[in-house]
Design a protein around this motif. Structure first.
Motif, PDB file in Angstrom:
ATOM      1  N   UNK A 191      -6.836 -55.923 -20.907  1.00  0.00           N
ATOM      2  CA  UNK A 191      -6.733 -56.852 -19.786  1.00  0.00           C
ATOM      3  C   UNK A 191      -5.293 -56.938 -19.302  1.00  0.00           C
ATOM      4  N   UNK A 192      -5.126 -56.995 -17.981  1.00  0.00           N
ATOM      5  CA  UNK A 192      -3.796 -57.116 -17.395  1.00  0.00           C
ATOM      6  C   UNK A 192      -3.275 -58.541 -17.510  1.00  0.00           C
ATOM      7  N   UNK A 193      -1.956 -58.653 -17.511  1.00  0.00           N
ATOM      8  CA  UNK A 193      -1.334 -59.971 -17.474  1.00  0.00           C
ATOM      9  C   UNK A 193      -1.540 -60.631 -16.120  1.00  0.00           C
ATOM     10  N   UNK A 194      -1.350 -61.926 -16.093  1.00  0.00           N
ATOM     11  CA  UNK A 194      -1.438 -62.660 -14.848  1.00  0.00           C
ATOM     12  C   UNK A 194      -0.361 -62.151 -13.887  1.00  0.00           C
ATOM     13  N   UNK A 216       5.434 -72.844 -17.155  1.00  0.00           N
ATOM     14  CA  UNK A 216       5.882 -71.464 -17.344  1.00  0.00           C
ATOM     15  C   UNK A 216       4.714 -70.587 -17.777  1.00  0.00           C
ATOM     16  N   UNK A 217       4.751 -69.306 -17.403  1.00  0.00           N
ATOM     17  CA  UNK A 217       3.667 -68.405 -17.769  1.00  0.00           C
ATOM     18  C   UNK A 217       3.659 -68.152 -19.268  1.00  0.00           C
ATOM     19  N   UNK A 237      -6.389 -68.853 -19.894  1.00  0.00           N
ATOM     20  CA  UNK A 237      -5.184 -68.046 -20.114  1.00  0.00           C
ATOM     21  C   UNK A 237      -4.032 -68.897 -20.633  1.00  0.00           C
ATOM     22  N   UNK A 238      -3.945 -70.128 -20.155  1.00  0.00           N
ATOM     23  CA  UNK A 238      -2.888 -71.046 -20.605  1.00  0.00           C
ATOM     24  C   UNK A 238      -3.288 -71.797 -21.879  1.00  0.00           C
ATOM     25  N   UNK A 239      -4.431 -71.412 -22.463  1.00  0.00           N
ATOM     26  CA  UNK A 239      -4.949 -72.016 -23.694  1.00  0.00           C
ATOM     27  C   UNK A 239      -5.108 -73.525 -23.553  1.00  0.00           C
ATOM     28  N   UNK A 240      -5.689 -73.916 -22.418  1.00  0.00           N
ATOM     29  CA  UNK A 240      -5.944 -75.325 -22.140  1.00  0.00           C
ATOM     30  C   UNK A 240      -7.417 -75.539 -21.769  1.00  0.00           C
TER      31      UNK A 240
END
Length: 551
Positions: free
Chosen positions: A527-530, A544-545, A388-391
């Motif tokens: 899909x829901x957000x975190x 940060x999100x 989700x954090x593109x890591x």
């Protein structure tokens, strides 16, 4: 829940609350997780309690309800709960496994918020961290049909949950140390029914009381660690009506093989002589049978049960034949008013075949397990958070595991095991068991059609034996010794989802993987957000999100 805590829940969950139907009711719970002492097998031992209860409280819900549970971790180590069988549509954030969530640190709390969206049925919850499940913390989870949806049987007099499981007298910490040091757990020390072990002729307090002539519903779940359990009731037939969220064709059974992770719902009529009767749960497919009894009483009776117990079946061919007798009820409505059989899964073209062969090998002198030569290990950063954090590239590699196992697997690769599956594709998964032991596998986030189970090795020609009409939609499937089982499903639930062995020793030592199902749209439609209250750990701690998804 007290007012101050309730306000906290609303504030920290506002992003999730905004995404659900305002007409669906909310139910709030506060669960305190603590250690305690109990003697399930007559020996005092440390157990995990929820609000002082072992097993934990039954969670009673209805389709589409919003369930909000504030979990306070009063243990001395991190903790998570997972909700086995709930699909968490668009919301793998609430799945409660280490690939999607940071564990709840000791001395802190976390609030789960989920909906059993378009689901009914019999399920259970349990701790997913370390070997906490071996100490308790599990309980029944039922999802009732909405009042307007017809159920294919008359309302029972009452609805009960029966949790059956194998059990060890050593602590979960000692058992974990065994596995970490390369030792195996061996045979279980006993079997429990609702956290208790009984003896024939002993002073057994009745677990359930029935009124003569009335019919009762019993939800039977195997919440154990490694053993298939056969369940039977002295002198009574069990009419199978539901299995893991699906209404089934209603056949009568003298006994049922309940594999690890599976739940059956049966109707039992009090139509025998008014006295007490034994319920029996005994292990199957182990070198030594271990069993226990519990008492089912007729109202007003003090006549003790007969000491002659119904015998358990022998061999796994009997179990396979029973499995093949289970059929989906095509005309019954499940969570929605349309018939279950209106979904014609047998007419959908398969776009991908994934064969998962269970693997066992030594790594640095210690036993590990895996699929197709890959043994999963949890990274410090949960896989879903890294993605989700593109890591992702800093935490894991996609598709280390291949769709087809090598002809001969001589080594095990130990690393995070993540398989990429294209959103909304119809996929065939074959579980192949090359060992002499019984296996059971589970998929989070979905139900699938268990279309076949046969001895030997799978080949494409075996598809001609698939049940493409009325295979049961479920979330676990057993695989018999030296056999295979095939499932079909559409990967239409975006998220990060766990495929695992339900043998917890094997799961802890690597026999699991995660399926990443990404929507290319990155839209709230998929899909829901975190959630804003999500714990962050590993390399994403303090960041940060990311920019939230929109419609």
């Amino acid at each position: 829940m007290q007012g101050g805590k309730l306000l906290t829940v609303f504030v920290c969950l506002v992003s999730t609350v905004a995404l659900v139907n305002a007409g669906d009711p909310y139910f709030y719970y506060t669960w305190n997780i603590t250690y305690g002492t109990a003697s399930p097998l007559g020996i005092p031992q440390q157990v995990i309690l929820i609000n002082g209860q072992f097993p934990g409280p039954n969670l009673n819900s209805t389709s589409n309800n919003n369930v909000v549970i504030n979990v306070f971790n009063n243990l001395d180590e991190p903790f998570l709960l997972t909700w086995s069988g709930l699909q968490h549509r668009k919301n793998s954030w609430q799945d409660g496994v280490t690939g999607t969530s940071c564990p709840i640190p000791a001395g802190t709390n976390f609030t789960y918020h989920f909906q059993p969206k378009d689901q009914i049925g019999s399920y259970f919850y349990y701790p997913s961290t370390a070997l906490h499940r071996f100490a308790g913390g599990f309980g029944g989870l039922r999802v009732n049909s909405r009042l307007l949806i017809p159920v294919p049987y008359a309302d029972p007099e009452d609805d009960h949950t029966i949790l059956i499981n194998d059990w060890y007298t050593k602590s979960h910490t000692a058992l974990k140390n065994f596995l970490d040091s390369g030792r195996t757990l061996g045979l279980p020390d006993g079997v429990l029914i609702n956290g208790k072990s009984g003896k024939v002729g002993g002073p057994n307090t009745p677990l359930f009381t029935m009124k003569p002539g009335k019919t009762y519903k019993y939800r039977i779940c195997n919440v154990g660690f490694k053993s298939t359990l056969n369940f039977r009731i002295q002198g009574h037939k069990m009419k199978l009506v539901e299995m893991e969220g699906s209404h089934v064709l209603q056949n009568d059974y003298d006994s049922l093989d309940v594999h690890v992770g599976q739940c059956f719902a049966v109707l039992v009529t009090a139509d025998q002589v008014a006295k007490n009767y034994y319920m029996v749960a005994s292990t199957r497919f182990l070198k030594k049978e271990v069993s226990t009894v519990g008492v089912m009483s007729y109202e007003g009776s003090n006549v003790q049960p007969s000491s002659e117990l119904p015998k358990a079946p022998v061999g796994w061919a009997w179990s396979l034949n029973q499995y093949r007798s289970f059929r989906w009820n095509l005309t019954a409505s499940a969570a929605r008013p349309n018939p279950q059989g209106s979904y014609h899964y047998g007419k959908i073209n398969i776009t991908r075949t994934i064969k998962l062969a269970n693997t066992k090998n030594l790594v640095n002198g210690k036993v590990r397990f895996g699929f197709n030569g890959v043994s999963h290990v949890d990274p410090e950063t949960p896989l879903k958070l890294a993605e989700y954090f593109e890591m992702s590239e800093k935490v894991f590699k996609y598709n280390v595991i291949k769709d087809e196992p090598a002809a001969k697997i001589t080594t095990l690769t130990v690393e995070p095991n993540v398989l990429n599956v294209t959103f909304r594709t119809f996929v065939e998964i074959v579980f192949e068991n090359h060992e002499k032991s019984m296996q059971s596998f589970h998929l989070d986030g979905y139900s699938f059609f268990a279309v076949a189970s046969e001895p030997g090795r799978w080949t494409p020609e075996k598809r001609k034996n698939y049940n493409l009409l009325d295979a049961i939609s479920r979330h676990t499937v057993q695989v018999y010794p030296k056999s295979w089982s095939a499932i079909l499903l559409t990967f239409d639930n975006a998220g990060m989802w766990n495929i695992r062995s339900e043998n917890w020793e094997r799961r802890y030592l690597g026999q699991q993987l995660y399926v990443s199902v990404l929507s290319p749209e990155k839209s709230l439609r998929d899909e829901y957000n975190i959630p804003l209250n999500t714990n962050l750990c590993g390399i994403v701690k303090g960041l940060p999100l990311p920019t939230p998804y929109t419609i």
